[in-house]
Design an enzyme around this catalytic site. Sequence first.
Site, short mmCIF file in Angstrom:
data_model
loop_
_atom_site.label_atom_id
_atom_site.label_comp_id
_atom_site.label_asym_id
_atom_site.label_seq_id
_atom_site.Cartn_x
_atom_site.Cartn_y
_atom_site.Cartn_z
N GLU A 48 47.45 45.82 43.22
CA GLU A 48 47.24 46.53 44.49
C GLU A 48 47.00 48.02 44.24
O GLU A 48 46.25 48.69 44.95
CB GLU A 48 48.47 46.39 45.39
N ASP A 87 48.45 35.85 52.83
CA ASP A 87 48.77 34.43 53.09
C ASP A 87 49.29 34.27 54.51
O ASP A 87 49.92 35.18 55.05
CB ASP A 87 49.80 33.93 52.08
#
Length: 269
Positions: free
Chosen positions: A40, A227
Site C-alpha cells: 500500500e 474485500d
Amino acid sequence: MALHEDQIQVTEVEKAMETASTSEKKTISTILIIIAMQTEALPVVNRFHLSEDPDDVFPKGVPWVRYHGIYKDLHINLIWPGKDSLLGVDNVGTVSASLVTYASVLALKPDLIINAGTAGGFKAKGACIGDAFLASDVAFHDRRIPIPVFDLYGIGARKVFCPSNMLKELNLKVGKLSTGDSLDMSPHDEASILANDTSIKDMEGAAVAYVADLLSVPAIFIKAVTDVVDGDKPTAEEFLQNLVTVTAALDHAIVQVVDFINGKCLSEL
Ligand code: FMC
C-alpha cells in the site's frame, strides 16, 4: 493580586481554546501518513517522490521506516511499520500502528495524521470493491469486557475528524470504521460490528485514533475496500486477489486528499 483557583481554571481553559483555534487557523504544513503494508505504501512513496530517511528518528533496531519529502507546500512523512524480523511479513494490526503513531507524533510534530490503507467493506452499507471511504467514527470490535463501563472502554467508540468540505469536493464515501486484530470475522466480532453500525473494517484505524486523541493531533482515515465482508467470497482470498489493484485506488484517493489539504488550514477542510 493573587488569582482565585476558579479564575486560574478559567484562564487555563481560555488558553487551551486559544491554542486550539490558533492551530485550526494555521496553514497545515507537516502531515504524517501511516500505512501498514508495503504494497500500500510504495505507490504513495513513488507518487510523492519521497525518500527513505537515513538518519533515524526512531529508536535503534526497530523495523519502522520513514519516507519523507516536500510536495507543493507540504512536508510529507510516510511511516510504514516495516516487517516482522522473524517472519518477514508486514507489521499489520493495532500494536504496531499505535507504537509508530506515538513515536512519529513525538518525533515529527505533525499538524495532521492520515491513516490510509485497505479495509473490508459491507455491501449492506453500500461498499463496493475499490471504493475509497473517509471514516466518520471509529470503534474496536474485538475488545470485549463485559463489566459496566469497561464494556464501553473496550469498544472505544469515538467520532473522528471528518472534513466536510473535503467530503463535498472529493469522490469519497463516508462511514463508520471498526478495528480489530483479525482479518477474518468471528461471530462475536460480527455482533459488535453490527452494533457499531460499521461500513468498513480494518486492523489499525481505531488504534491510530486513540493515540491521535491522546496527543491531541487531528487524524483522518482513508480506507479503500479490498474485500466485501458480507459477500460470498472467503475474505483472505478476496483480499489477496484485489490488494494490488485496490492500492491504485487508494493511492489515487490519497493524492486527491493531499492536494485538497495543500494550502489550507484545519478549519477549511
Ligand atoms: N478485515 C480487516 N482488515 C482488513 C480487511 C478486512 N476484511 N481488509 N483489508 C484489511 C487491512 C488491515 O487493516 C491490514 O492492514 C491488512 O489489510 C490485512 O492484514
